[in-house]
Enzyme design. Structure first.
Site, PDB file in Angstrom:
ATOM      1  N   CYS A 179       0.793  -1.234   0.000  1.00 31.73           N
ATOM      2  CA  CYS A 179       0.000   0.000   0.000  1.00 31.73           C
ATOM      3  C   CYS A 179       0.822   1.280   0.000  1.00 31.73           C
ATOM      4  O   CYS A 179       0.261   2.369  -0.133  1.00 31.73           O
ATOM      5  CB  CYS A 179      -0.942   0.001   1.197  1.00 31.73           C
ATOM      6  SG  CYS A 179      -2.147  -1.347   1.141  1.00 31.73           S
ATOM      7  N   HIS A 315      -1.805   7.993   6.210  1.00 28.74           N
ATOM      8  CA  HIS A 315      -2.114   6.734   5.535  1.00 28.74           C
ATOM      9  C   HIS A 315      -3.586   6.420   5.792  1.00 28.74           C
ATOM     10  O   HIS A 315      -4.325   6.091   4.866  1.00 28.74           O
ATOM     11  CB  HIS A 315      -1.212   5.619   6.060  1.00 28.74           C
ATOM     12  CG  HIS A 315      -1.515   4.284   5.469  1.00 28.74           C
ATOM     13  ND1 HIS A 315      -1.275   3.994   4.152  1.00 28.74           N
ATOM     14  CD2 HIS A 315      -2.064   3.164   6.017  1.00 28.74           C
ATOM     15  CE1 HIS A 315      -1.650   2.754   3.895  1.00 28.74           C
ATOM     16  NE2 HIS A 315      -2.134   2.234   5.011  1.00 28.74           N
ATOM     17  N   HIS A 355      -9.656   2.801  -0.012  1.00 29.87           N
ATOM     18  CA  HIS A 355      -8.208   2.640   0.007  1.00 29.87           C
ATOM     19  C   HIS A 355      -7.754   2.052  -1.327  1.00 29.87           C
ATOM     20  O   HIS A 355      -7.998   0.876  -1.616  1.00 29.87           O
ATOM     21  CB  HIS A 355      -7.826   1.726   1.173  1.00 29.87           C
ATOM     22  CG  HIS A 355      -6.352   1.542   1.364  1.00 29.87           C
ATOM     23  ND1 HIS A 355      -5.404   2.077   0.537  1.00 29.87           N
ATOM     24  CD2 HIS A 355      -5.665   0.846   2.320  1.00 29.87           C
ATOM     25  CE1 HIS A 355      -4.203   1.735   0.947  1.00 29.87           C
ATOM     26  NE2 HIS A 355      -4.339   0.990   2.032  1.00 29.87           N
TER      27      HIS A 355
END
Length: 670
Positions: A179, A315, A355
């Site tokens: 990620c 994040h 996400h």
């Protein structure tokens, strides 16, 4: 391109950016979505996979715990003709590559960088990606389905696709750190620019969820949100909602960008990446120490005091494990020495669009650049009940619950963007607001107008001289769409009102690649240009400009620097208007056959002889009466008005079939 200064801490300019995320197809659309507090996640569409077959409320082998995530509305849409691809080639190509090609072109146009001027240069391409769902779907069909053409869909080819199409000779690499991939791609691009390895770079992230496999895995691990929403910092946070995204940013050494007169959207002051190492119990568990390290290294690289940072794009995945560690790390590093009355704003775009995994960091970076441009931070959604395992009264941190103005201070605003991967690889990028001379400086008026979008911008003052506005496209249809886009852009409420007619015309002439189909009009004010665009066949009244206009129409070279002089500046313009169709294995051929079938049925009724694709309509007996009947049939099938003048310009069977396909594509978008 200008010479530039290299060095280990030289700043890098963000000169262009583009994106496709759930609910938004451009950065401007993303900003509107954020300011309007929209949650763009939704139910899994049937063109991805059968969610009913794999959904379960409770974790179970082979099951997903969520029916929702973040999805692009039409992942199959692609302008194959623009990129010179056949129908079959486009249908067999991973849509990640197809969307990336269009998004890269848009980023270059946003940067005012004609792609043909980069051909043969050492421009770098750095792409964050972690999925190969399209290729894996082929493998799942059995080994007999695997053909040589599938080599085009190997993940390492993704950056090569851009380098090959644009003829970019610099570094071209795929980055996969889970990620954090796309933020690591930005870091790699910054290092390459600082080292003088490349004068210009594209950093990108691409992620399309086509299969449920990883969602099933995350359901087993407990990292998938059951309701398909990322709830960063909230007590109910239970994981993240995966999402699609394609993002590209164009980067250039700041000194070169200033020298070249580029529009500088933000400045990357520094960045850092680093692994948790052995500071956590297992390789998959996040580490507080690792996050503290990376934050300190990034601000040291940027030469910025952490306490001066105005906001952080976290994040922010909504992980019960990761969120408290991230917030604690930010509080320790950026809270040290911070004034008690100036809490650090920390938000997450993942609360709006989900996400985007390997592309998630770059989605956050685009949001951050937009926030710096507007001097505002949008709300972070789904943060209704603060986590109980953090002492919020002691934390110098605040998650904004509404659109917040950033302070009006005597220095550029500062921000940071974080990315963390399951690979234990953390990344942080430090950004500062662009200088008002080279970038876009927010004003009190622009802030106010954000809340009254119907009000017209204060028009720029024109000098009264006449200028040529030149437009071009790959097809007549795209050129017409671009003409309409410029009419809106130059209209009373359009964004072109912020710029002079001279700068608009200069930018269109010198900062766009000129394609085959061309249109040129003349005017000295926005109103005159609008009038000319409404009737583009009106000849230029100025004889000298008429000569230049004819040279442009005929594809001859024009020295635009001589035409405009050296005091113009680049301003943002409408980007290319794609003429897309849906491409998917088997589907595109079926659509093409159906389109041809409609045309051929009518032709067979009126043609006097057999025909091929190259047969001229007149030669097979298609007269004006037959064309009239054809027009009626097409109007009945598509529900659209058919322009008889355009039909008169169709001369062969192949052109007629193509025109029919484009008409039906237009009908599908109505």
């Amino acid at each position: 391109m200008s010479k530039w200064t290299t060095g280990p801490q030289q700043p890098v300019a963000v000169v262009g950016m583009s994106c496709r995320v759930p609910g938004a197809a451009t950065p401007d659309e993303l900003w509107t979505l954020l300011c309007d507090e929209v949650d763009a996640t939704g139910e899994t569409p049937p063109d991805r996979y059968d969610v009913d077959a794999v959904y379960s409320e409770e974790p179970a082998p082979g099951k997903l715990v969520s029916r929702r995530a973040g999805y692009l509305t039409d992942m199959t849409a692609f302008d194959a003709k623009f990129f010179g691809m056949s129908t079959s080639e486009a249908a067999e190509l991973d849509p990640q590559q197809r969307l990336l090609m269009m998004t890269a072109w848009e980023a270059l146009e946003d940067a005012g960088q004609p792609p043909d001027q980069l051909a043969g240069s050492r421009t770098g391409v750095f792409v964050g990606n972690g999925r190969a769902d399209f290729l894996e779907s082929v493998f799942r069909q059995g080994l007999d389905a695997v053909t040589a053409g599938q080599f085009n869909n190997v993940r390492s080819v993704i950056p090569a696709r851009l380098s090959h199409y644009f003829d970019l000779r610099g570094p071209s690499m795929l980055v996969d750190t889970a990620c954090s991939s796309s933020l690591v791609a930005v870091h790699q691009a910054v290092l390459s620019l600082r080292a003088g390895e490349c004068p210009f770079a594209l950093a990108a992230g691409v992620n399309l969820t086509l299969r449920p496999d990883e969602g099933v895995l995350m359901s087993q691990v407990g990292t998938l949100s059951a309701d398909g929403r990322s709830k960063f910092g909230d007590a109910a946070a239970d994981g993240h909602a995966p999402s699609d995204a394609v993002v590209v940013v164009a980067l250039k050494p700041l000194a070169a960008a200033v020298a070249d007169g580029d529009r500088i959207r933000a400045v990357i002051a520094g960045s850092a990446v680093g692994n948790d190492g052995h500071t956590s119990d297992t390789i998959l568990n996040p580490s507080l120490e690792g996050q503290l390290d990376i934050l300190r290294w990034a601000y040291e690289d940027a030469g910025v005091k952490p306490s001066e940072v105005d906001f952080i794009e976290a994040h922010g995945s909504g992980s019960p494990q990761l969120d408290p560690l991230e917030l604690t790390a930010l509080a320790q590093v950026l809270g040290e020495g911070r004034s008690p009355d100036r809490r650090l704003l920390v938000g997450s775009v993942k609360s709006n669009v989900g996400h985007a995994e390997a592309a998630g960091g770059l989605v956050g970076l685009v949001k951050t650049v937009l926030s710096l441009e507007h001097a505002q931070v949008p709300a972070s959604l789904h943060a209704d009940t603060p986590r109980r395992d953090l002492d919020w009264d002691e934390l110098p941190i605040e998650i904004p619950d509404k659109l917040r103005d950033l302070p009006d201070i005597d220095r550029p605003l500062l921000a940071g963007v974080s990315g963390q991967g399951a690979s234990a690889l953390n990344a942080h990028v430090v950004l500062r607001q662009a200088d008002p001379v080279s970038g876009r400086q927010p004003t009190g008026l622009s802030r106010m107008l954000r809340h009254f979008p119907g009000r017209a911008q204060q028009p720029a003052e024109d000098d009264g001289a006449q200028y040529l506005l030149v437009l071009s496209a790959r097809s007549p249809e795209a050129l017409e769409a671009l003409r309409l886009a410029y009419l809106e852009y130059l209209g009373p409420d359009g964004p072109g009102g912020e710029h002079t007619a001279r700068d608009i015309c200069y930018s269109a002439a010198t900062r766009r690649q000129h394609l085959e189909h061309r249109l040129v009009v003349m005017g000295g004010t926005h109103e005159e240009l609008v009038t000319a665009l409404e009737d583009p066949d009106t000849p230029a009244a100025n004889p000298a400009l008429a000569v230049i206009a004819n040279r442009f129409r005929n594809g001859q070279r024009v020295n635009w620097d001589v035409v405009f002089g050296d005091e113009c500046r680049y301003v943002p313009l409408p980007t290319y208007r794609w003429q897309t169709r849906g491409y998917w294995p088997g589907r595109a051929e079926d659509e093409a056959a159906a389109d041809a079938e409609l045309t051929d049925q009518i032709l067979h009724q009126h043609a006097r002889t057999e025909f091929q694709s190259e047969s001229r309509l007149a030669d097979i007996g298609i007269d004006s009466l037959a064309k009239l009947k054809l027009m009626v049939e097409l109007q009945k099938k598509t529900g659209l008005d058919v322009d008889p003048e355009k039909l008169d310009k169709v001369h062969t069977v192949g052109e007629l079939r193509q025109w029919t396909r484009e008409l039906e594509a237009a009908a599908r978008h109505e």
